[in-house]
Design a protein around this motif. Structure first.
Motif, PDB file in Angstrom:
ATOM      1  N   ILE A   1      -2.675  -5.500   6.104  1.00  0.00           N
ATOM      2  CA  ILE A   1      -1.187  -6.288   7.193  1.00  0.00           C
ATOM      3  C   ILE A   1      -1.646  -5.377   7.869  1.00  0.00           C
ATOM      4  O   ILE A   1      -0.111  -5.865   8.986  1.00  0.00           O
ATOM      5  CB  ILE A   1      -0.482  -6.372   5.567  1.00  0.00           C
ATOM      6  N   LYS A   2      -1.434  -4.501   7.538  1.00  0.00           N
ATOM      7  CA  LYS A   2      -1.053  -3.281   9.127  1.00  0.00           C
ATOM      8  C   LYS A   2      -1.572  -3.811  10.318  1.00  0.00           C
ATOM      9  O   LYS A   2      -0.603  -3.908  11.387  1.00  0.00           O
ATOM     10  CB  LYS A   2      -1.011  -1.887   8.835  1.00  0.00           C
ATOM     11  N   ASP A   3      -3.174  -4.116  10.199  1.00  0.00           N
ATOM     12  CA  ASP A   3      -3.634  -4.702  11.122  1.00  0.00           C
ATOM     13  C   ASP A   3      -3.190  -5.573  11.658  1.00  0.00           C
ATOM     14  O   ASP A   3      -3.232  -6.143  12.886  1.00  0.00           O
ATOM     15  CB  ASP A   3      -5.416  -4.492  10.709  1.00  0.00           C
TER      16      ASP A   3
ATOM     17  N   GLY B   1       8.330  -7.648  16.715  1.00  0.00           N
ATOM     18  CA  GLY B   1       8.321  -6.363  16.166  1.00  0.00           C
ATOM     19  C   GLY B   1       8.946  -6.368  14.384  1.00  0.00           C
ATOM     20  O   GLY B   1       9.437  -5.473  14.291  1.00  0.00           O
ATOM     21  N   LYS B   2       9.459  -7.741  14.153  1.00  0.00           N
ATOM     22  CA  LYS B   2      10.340  -8.221  13.253  1.00  0.00           C
ATOM     23  C   LYS B   2       9.928  -8.902  12.337  1.00  0.00           C
ATOM     24  O   LYS B   2      10.262  -9.656  11.337  1.00  0.00           O
ATOM     25  CB  LYS B   2      11.669  -8.962  13.726  1.00  0.00           C
ATOM     26  N   ASP B   3       8.178  -8.622  12.017  1.00  0.00           N
ATOM     27  CA  ASP B   3       7.743  -9.919  11.036  1.00  0.00           C
ATOM     28  C   ASP B   3       7.401  -8.299  10.252  1.00  0.00           C
ATOM     29  O   ASP B   3       6.791  -7.723  10.577  1.00  0.00           O
ATOM     30  CB  ASP B   3       6.179 -10.424  11.982  1.00  0.00           C
ATOM     31  N   ALA B   4       7.796  -8.597   9.027  1.00  0.00           N
ATOM     32  CA  ALA B   4       8.006  -7.225   8.063  1.00  0.00           C
ATOM     33  C   ALA B   4       7.008  -8.087   6.535  1.00  0.00           C
ATOM     34  O   ALA B   4       6.525  -8.440   6.450  1.00  0.00           O
ATOM     35  CB  ALA B   4       9.405  -7.017   7.511  1.00  0.00           C
ATOM     36  N   TRP B   5       6.577  -6.752   6.102  1.00  0.00           N
ATOM     37  CA  TRP B   5       5.859  -6.545   5.001  1.00  0.00           C
ATOM     38  C   TRP B   5       6.499  -5.877   3.576  1.00  0.00           C
ATOM     39  O   TRP B   5       6.373  -4.506   4.293  1.00  0.00           O
ATOM     40  CB  TRP B   5       4.567  -7.034   4.588  1.00  0.00           C
TER      41      TRP B   5
ATOM     42  N   HIS C   1      -7.478  -1.696  -4.155  1.00  0.00           N
ATOM     43  CA  HIS C   1      -7.279  -3.013  -4.329  1.00  0.00           C
ATOM     44  C   HIS C   1      -5.801  -3.304  -3.017  1.00  0.00           C
ATOM     45  O   HIS C   1      -6.056  -4.210  -1.760  1.00  0.00           O
ATOM     46  CB  HIS C   1      -7.087  -4.231  -4.778  1.00  0.00           C
ATOM     47  N   THR C   2      -4.929  -2.533  -3.170  1.00  0.00           N
ATOM     48  CA  THR C   2      -4.129  -2.505  -2.103  1.00  0.00           C
ATOM     49  C   THR C   2      -4.542  -1.971  -1.288  1.00  0.00           C
ATOM     50  O   THR C   2      -3.917  -1.569  -0.395  1.00  0.00           O
ATOM     51  CB  THR C   2      -2.782  -2.317  -2.987  1.00  0.00           C
ATOM     52  N   LEU C   3      -4.999  -0.442  -1.346  1.00  0.00           N
ATOM     53  CA  LEU C   3      -4.791   0.452  -0.420  1.00  0.00           C
ATOM     54  C   LEU C   3      -5.923  -0.585   0.951  1.00  0.00           C
ATOM     55  O   LEU C   3      -5.531  -0.708   2.307  1.00  0.00           O
ATOM     56  CB  LEU C   3      -6.067   1.594   0.070  1.00  0.00           C
ATOM     57  N   SER C   4      -7.085  -1.511   1.173  1.00  0.00           N
ATOM     58  CA  SER C   4      -7.362  -2.207   1.874  1.00  0.00           C
ATOM     59  C   SER C   4      -6.368  -3.493   1.986  1.00  0.00           C
ATOM     60  O   SER C   4      -6.470  -3.401   3.464  1.00  0.00           O
ATOM     61  CB  SER C   4      -8.614  -2.704   1.158  1.00  0.00           C
ATOM     62  N   LEU C   5      -5.271  -3.730   1.459  1.00  0.00           N
ATOM     63  CA  LEU C   5      -4.780  -4.607   1.763  1.00  0.00           C
ATOM     64  C   LEU C   5      -3.489  -4.178   2.900  1.00  0.00           C
ATOM     65  O   LEU C   5      -2.935  -5.318   3.775  1.00  0.00           O
ATOM     66  CB  LEU C   5      -4.014  -5.497   0.314  1.00  0.00           C
ATOM     67  N   PHE C   6      -3.096  -2.637   2.589  1.00  0.00           N
ATOM     68  CA  PHE C   6      -2.420  -2.417   3.065  1.00  0.00           C
ATOM     69  C   PHE C   6      -3.155  -2.140   4.476  1.00  0.00           C
ATOM     70  O   PHE C   6      -2.079  -2.864   5.297  1.00  0.00           O
ATOM     71  CB  PHE C   6      -2.037  -1.065   2.767  1.00  0.00           C
ATOM     72  N   HIS C   7      -3.743  -1.969   5.028  1.00  0.00           N
ATOM     73  CA  HIS C   7      -4.445  -1.472   5.909  1.00  0.00           C
ATOM     74  C   HIS C   7      -4.667  -2.967   7.497  1.00  0.00           C
ATOM     75  O   HIS C   7      -4.392  -2.977   7.916  1.00  0.00           O
ATOM     76  CB  HIS C   7      -6.091  -1.517   6.084  1.00  0.00           C
TER      77      HIS C   7
ATOM     78  N   HIS D   1      -1.129   5.490   5.440  1.00  0.00           N
ATOM     79  CA  HIS D   1      -0.403   5.276   6.659  1.00  0.00           C
ATOM     80  C   HIS D   1      -0.065   4.581   7.739  1.00  0.00           C
ATOM     81  O   HIS D   1      -0.613   3.812   7.325  1.00  0.00           O
ATOM     82  CB  HIS D   1      -1.812   7.098   7.493  1.00  0.00           C
ATOM     83  N   GLY D   2       1.008   4.571   8.660  1.00  0.00           N
ATOM     84  CA  GLY D   2       0.960   3.797   9.636  1.00  0.00           C
ATOM     85  C   GLY D   2       2.716   2.449   9.352  1.00  0.00           C
ATOM     86  O   GLY D   2       2.594   1.348  10.092  1.00  0.00           O
ATOM     87  N   TRP D   3       3.001   3.093   7.836  1.00  0.00           N
ATOM     88  CA  TRP D   3       4.364   2.578   7.395  1.00  0.00           C
ATOM     89  C   TRP D   3       5.040   2.289   8.512  1.00  0.00           C
ATOM     90  O   TRP D   3       5.314   3.501   8.907  1.00  0.00           O
ATOM     91  CB  TRP D   3       4.653   2.770   6.062  1.00  0.00           C
ATOM     92  N   THR D   4       6.254   1.773   8.626  1.00  0.00           N
ATOM     93  CA  THR D   4       6.864   1.780   8.916  1.00  0.00           C
ATOM     94  C   THR D   4       7.964   2.611   8.917  1.00  0.00           C
ATOM     95  O   THR D   4       8.995   3.306   9.710  1.00  0.00           O
ATOM     96  CB  THR D   4       7.835   0.449  10.053  1.00  0.00           C
TER      97      THR D   4
END
Length: 258
Positions: A161-163, A105-109, A153-159, A192-195
């Motif tokens: 990375i989250k996944d 749980g400590k790997d971050a972006w 383009h970043t919406l797709s990347l966001f999810h 959605h789903g950001w920390t």
């Protein structure tokens, strides 16, 4: 014999004159005086825009008036879209092989928000594409409408990375007073789903953005997070220590935030 020399002498004089004219024609000052002023202006403005992206031109308050139309054309063009998409493809290529995630749980972006996740183009279309000095109150009033479209383009990347299991931190120079409007806007367009969403409090408002961003990253590192990457549209999102293992900049020559 004298008559025979005359054509040769004339040819030599003509050749020298022609070479001089050709040489002079390559002088940029002479170019500007001819019919190629428009072409040279386009080259100048494109060079200005590229050097903004390279962080060679810093701290500008407005886009040069003669370049506003060129910035507008770029920011609303398929080339801007292609450049942004290519940057995100490079992120995906990096993340696919760079990182050995520990699963603790400590790997971050980190993502910036404006012109990284959400576009401010609808606002700047009505306010000169950077040719007018930025009115913070006017921009913030627009932000309260929560109508910023997602950058696909970043919406797709966001999810993506989250996944992969990384914790996503959104660090923005927006004020804390804009939190509810920002959350509404992000959720409305698919984020959605950001920390954590980190905005500037009263104690941060008069701090340079790069120092504010650096201080937030230091806090994350102190909490044990490993920052694998940052995506932003401003160099101030990356400057200072601690840094990330990689940074990826999206194009934006409409404004500069230090």
């Amino acid at each position: 014999m004298q008559m025979a020399k005359t054509p040769a002498v004339f040819l030599l004089i003509f050749s020298t004159l022609f070479i001089s004219l050709v040489s002079a024609d390559w002088n940029i000052l002479n170019q500007r005086k001819r019919n190629s002023v428009r072409a040279n202006l386009k080259s100048y403005c494109e060079s200005w825009r590229i050097n903004v992206e390279l962080n060679n031109i810093r701290g500008f308050n407005v886009v040069p008036q003669e370049c506003v139309e060129y910035v507008k054309k770029y920011m609303t063009s398929s080339q801007y879209k292609a450049d942004s998409e290519r940057a995100m493809e490079e992120v995906k290529l990096y993340i696919s092989g760079c990182c050995t995630l520990r699963g603790d749980g400590k790997d971050a972006w980190i993502f910036d928000i404006d012109d990284t996740l959400l576009s401010t183009l609808p606002y700047f279309k009505k306010h000169g594409f950077g040719g007018n000095k930025l009115n913070a109150s006017s921009l913030e009033a627009w932000m309260t409408e929560s109508k910023g479209p997602a950058l696909k383009h970043t919406l797709s990347l966001f999810h993506d990375i989250k996944d992969r299991g990384l914790r996503i931190f959104l660090i923005s120079s927006r004020k804390e007073t804009l939190r509810s409007f920002t959350v509404d806007n992000l959720i409305k367009v698919g984020y959605h789903g950001w920390t954590s969403l980190i905005l500037r409090g009263l104690e941060d408002e008069f701090m340079e953005v790069k120092k504010y961003q650096s201080r937030v990253r230091q806090r994350l590192v102190d909490e044990g997070y490993r920052i694998w990457g940052i995506v932003g549209d401003q160099w101030s999102s990356f400057e200072g220590l601690p840094g990330a293992k990689r940074t990826f900049k999206l194009p934006n020559s409409m404004y500069y935030i230090a």
